[in-house]
Every structure is written in C-alpha cells, then in structure tokens.
Design a protein around this motif. Sequence first.
Motif, PDB file in Angstrom:
ATOM      1  N   THR A   5       0.795  -1.228   0.000  1.00  0.00           N
ATOM      2  CA  THR A   5       0.000   0.000   0.000  1.00  0.00           C
ATOM      3  C   THR A   5       0.826   1.276   0.000  1.00  0.00           C
ATOM      4  O   THR A   5       0.272   2.367   0.021  1.00  0.00           O
ATOM      5  N   ASN A   6       2.167   1.160   0.016  1.00  0.00           N
ATOM      6  CA  ASN A   6       3.060   2.327   0.112  1.00  0.00           C
ATOM      7  C   ASN A   6       2.867   3.090   1.415  1.00  0.00           C
ATOM      8  O   ASN A   6       3.166   4.272   1.504  1.00  0.00           O
ATOM      9  N   CYS A   7       2.347   2.433   2.421  1.00  0.00           N
ATOM     10  CA  CYS A   7       2.129   3.041   3.731  1.00  0.00           C
ATOM     11  C   CYS A   7       3.173   2.488   4.690  1.00  0.00           C
ATOM     12  O   CYS A   7       3.242   1.289   4.922  1.00  0.00           O
ATOM     13  N   LEU A   8       3.997   3.372   5.236  1.00  0.00           N
ATOM     14  CA  LEU A   8       5.052   2.937   6.139  1.00  0.00           C
ATOM     15  C   LEU A   8       4.579   3.073   7.579  1.00  0.00           C
ATOM     16  O   LEU A   8       4.207   4.160   8.023  1.00  0.00           O
ATOM     17  N   GLU A   9       4.567   1.961   8.289  1.00  0.00           N
ATOM     18  CA  GLU A   9       4.238   1.949   9.707  1.00  0.00           C
ATOM     19  C   GLU A   9       5.471   1.498  10.451  1.00  0.00           C
ATOM     20  O   GLU A   9       6.248   0.694   9.953  1.00  0.00           O
ATOM     21  N   LEU A  10       5.649   2.000  11.654  1.00  0.00           N
ATOM     22  CA  LEU A  10       6.867   1.713  12.378  1.00  0.00           C
ATOM     23  C   LEU A  10       6.570   1.557  13.857  1.00  0.00           C
ATOM     24  O   LEU A  10       5.824   2.342  14.434  1.00  0.00           O
ATOM     25  N   SER A  11       7.147   0.544  14.447  1.00  0.00           N
ATOM     26  CA  SER A  11       7.109   0.367  15.899  1.00  0.00           C
ATOM     27  C   SER A  11       8.544   0.391  16.388  1.00  0.00           C
ATOM     28  O   SER A  11       9.409  -0.253  15.806  1.00  0.00           O
ATOM     29  N   VAL A  12       8.796   1.140  17.442  1.00  0.00           N
ATOM     30  CA  VAL A  12      10.144   1.240  17.996  1.00  0.00           C
ATOM     31  C   VAL A  12      10.104   0.706  19.422  1.00  0.00           C
ATOM     32  O   VAL A  12       9.327   1.176  20.248  1.00  0.00           O
ATOM     33  N   TYR A  13      10.947  -0.289  19.681  1.00  0.00           N
ATOM     34  CA  TYR A  13      11.052  -0.852  21.018  1.00  0.00           C
ATOM     35  C   TYR A  13      12.449  -0.542  21.534  1.00  0.00           C
ATOM     36  O   TYR A  13      13.437  -0.778  20.848  1.00  0.00           O
ATOM     37  N   LEU A  37      13.756  12.293  16.957  1.00  0.00           N
ATOM     38  CA  LEU A  37      13.514  13.477  16.121  1.00  0.00           C
ATOM     39  C   LEU A  37      14.392  13.458  14.873  1.00  0.00           C
ATOM     40  O   LEU A  37      13.941  13.805  13.781  1.00  0.00           O
ATOM     41  N   THR A  38      15.637  13.035  15.012  1.00  0.00           N
ATOM     42  CA  THR A  38      16.524  12.925  13.848  1.00  0.00           C
ATOM     43  C   THR A  38      15.995  11.888  12.864  1.00  0.00           C
ATOM     44  O   THR A  38      15.981  12.117  11.653  1.00  0.00           O
ATOM     45  N   PHE A  39      15.538  10.767  13.387  1.00  0.00           N
ATOM     46  CA  PHE A  39      14.955   9.731  12.532  1.00  0.00           C
ATOM     47  C   PHE A  39      13.751  10.281  11.777  1.00  0.00           C
ATOM     48  O   PHE A  39      13.588  10.057  10.574  1.00  0.00           O
ATOM     49  N   MET A  40      12.883  11.018  12.466  1.00  0.00           N
ATOM     50  CA  MET A  40      11.688  11.568  11.835  1.00  0.00           C
ATOM     51  C   MET A  40      12.061  12.567  10.745  1.00  0.00           C
ATOM     52  O   MET A  40      11.400  12.636   9.699  1.00  0.00           O
ATOM     53  N   GLU A  41      13.109  13.346  10.955  1.00  0.00           N
ATOM     54  CA  GLU A  41      13.563  14.296   9.934  1.00  0.00           C
ATOM     55  C   GLU A  41      13.991  13.568   8.665  1.00  0.00           C
ATOM     56  O   GLU A  41      13.800  14.069   7.557  1.00  0.00           O
ATOM     57  N   GLN A  42      14.566  12.386   8.814  1.00  0.00           N
ATOM     58  CA  GLN A  42      15.052  11.625   7.661  1.00  0.00           C
ATOM     59  C   GLN A  42      13.913  11.130   6.770  1.00  0.00           C
ATOM     60  O   GLN A  42      14.142  10.790   5.614  1.00  0.00           O
TER      61      GLN A  42
END
Length: 77
Positions: A5-13, A37-42
């Motif tokens: 679906t070209n939808c990126l979902e992410l879980s961070v543990y 925040l750096t990851f989100m900027e990328q």
Amino acid sequence: SYLHTNCLELSVYLGCDKFPHESELQQEWENNKESLLTFMEQTHRGIKGVVTDQQGEPIANATIVVGGINHNVRTGR
C-alpha cells in the motif's frame, strides 16, 4: 503494509520491556528524544511528488520505476 500500500508503519522498542512502568517513561523520552527526532527528519528525504497527465490530472495506479532499485512503487487512487 509498505510493499502493498506504500504506507510505512513503524514500531520502535527500546528494550525487552514492551510496557515500561509509568515512572520510567520520562527518562526513556529524555534518553531517546534526539534520536527519534533525527529519525523523523530523515523521512523527508527522497523523491516526492504527484504523477500527472498532460492536463495536470493525477494518474491513479501509475507505476514508478527507479533504476538500480528492485522495488517499483504505485501511485494511490
């Protein structure tokens, strides 16, 4: 989800404890805030846009092929 679906979902543990105690949350946030925040900027890197026809109308289900990448992307509806 991304492949279909070209939808990126992410879980961070951050560790083995999926549900840390409330008293630990503030410290976990402080320890990981800048990295998150750096990851989100990328996420803003890469190619973006709308595929349109000659009249400027969006094209649904267009296939986008990038040389050297073995994964085509299709536009939305």
